[in-house]
Design an enzyme around this catalytic site. Structure first.
Site, mmCIF file in Angstrom:
data_model
loop_
_atom_site.group_PDB
_atom_site.id
_atom_site.type_symbol
_atom_site.label_atom_id
_atom_site.label_comp_id
_atom_site.label_asym_id
_atom_site.label_seq_id
_atom_site.Cartn_x
_atom_site.Cartn_y
_atom_site.Cartn_z
ATOM 1 C CG ASP A 135 60.109 105.583 18.069
ATOM 2 O OD1 ASP A 135 59.462 106.548 18.509
ATOM 3 O OD2 ASP A 135 60.480 104.623 18.777
ATOM 4 C CB SER A 136 60.954 111.351 15.009
ATOM 5 O OG SER A 136 59.681 111.929 14.842
#
Ligand code: SAM
Length: 284
Positions: A157-158
């Protein structure tokens, strides 16, 4: 009278997304990025990192449900989950709903994001108070090095592929993710979008393919406040195709009362429009 305050996120040099801001609640510079928390008229509270929308209160559920429940229900028996990034806490909130999990580790590089999410956007940030979550402040790229066979599901989840997140789209990183995954493991990564950023989307897919071979594809979700409104997630797997391996029994038993994800969406998300299929084919 105060002048009106508007925020524009540029998608290209020539277009963008604009909304009116009620109040800037907080601005802070960490060592890595600028963070803003806004109160808005149409989207509730909004977090920006370096001027880009991370989530809005109104539609964050789509992204967070789709990046977590889909891989978790695609895996036959997940026990351990690694979240990389996700400093707002939205992904952790959804993962924590899977109460049977034995190990949930999150590696987020910037504690300033965590601190402010807890304070200003507890609807996502309060998940950091849950003792079942082992939050490590550190670099996800370093964390996955030299480890094997530790997690069933890895969720990336960047931020966008610049600065600290650039390496999260590289083949070396995905090769380490492959190793840290157990047999039947699944990795999911936010992969930008096919309209404005097909190159970045394909960078994720192609670099994942270098480790996962043919077991990589894209699934999509409708997220109104992200560029193009149609967001791509790249997914790689070691066992069965995640579209086919949905665990209906576990889903029914858990009775999650979600706002976006459901059994039909699980399968439909893998159905891609022709132009996206073309991008995937041309670049494979
Ligand atoms: N849904 C979001 C988006 O794309 O708009 C992502 C939200 S979440 C806030 C992204 C997080 O990734 C940020 O908090 C950022 O600090 C973190 N991050 C970036 N690079 C990282 C790295 N190398 N290791 C761990 N976390 C990282």
């Amino acid at each position: 009278m105060n002048p009106e305050l508007w925020h524009t996120e540029k998608y290209t040099q020539n277009c963008g997304f604009t909304f009116k801001v009620k109040e800037v609640l907080h601005t802070e510079y960490s060592k890595l990025q600028r963070l803003d928390i806004l109160e808005t008229y149409d989207f509730g509270r909004v977090m920006l990192l370096d001027g880009l929308i991370m989530f809005t209160e109104r539609d964050e559920f789509v992204y967070h449900e789709m990046i977590t429940h889909l891989p978790l229900f695609a895996h036959s028996s997940p026990k351990s989950v690694l979240i990389i990034g996700g400093g707002d806490g939205g992904s952790a909130r959804e993962v924590l709903k899977h109460s049977y999990l034995e190990k949930i580790v999150q590696v987020e590089i910037d504690e300033v994001v965590v601190k402010n999410s807890k304070k200003y956007t507890p609807f996502v940030g309060s998940s950091f108070d849950d003792p079942r979550l082992n939050l490590i402040i550190g670099d996800g790229i370093e964390f996955v090095k030299n480890k094997e066979n530790e997690f069933d599901v890895v969720i990336i989840d960047s931020t966008d592929p610049f600065g600290p997140a650039e390496g999260l789209f590289n083949k070396e990183f995905y090769a380490n993710v492959y190793k840290i995954l157990k047999d039947d493991g699944i990795v999911v990564a936010q992969a930008e979008n096919a309209y404005y950023d097909p190159k970045w989307m394909m960078r994720s897919v192609n670099n994942m393919r270098k480790s996962f071979g043919k077991n990589v594809t894209i699934y999509q979700a409708a997220i109104p406040t992200y560029p193009s409104g149609m967001w791509a997630f790249s997914i790689g797997w070691k066992g069965k195709h995640p579209k086919e391996s949905f665990d209906q029994k576990r889903f029914e038993k858990m009775d999650l009362n979600l706002k976006y994800y459901n059994p039909e969406i699980h399968k439909a998300a893998f159905v891609l429009p022709n132009f996206v299929e073309e991008i995937l084919k041309q670049n494979s």
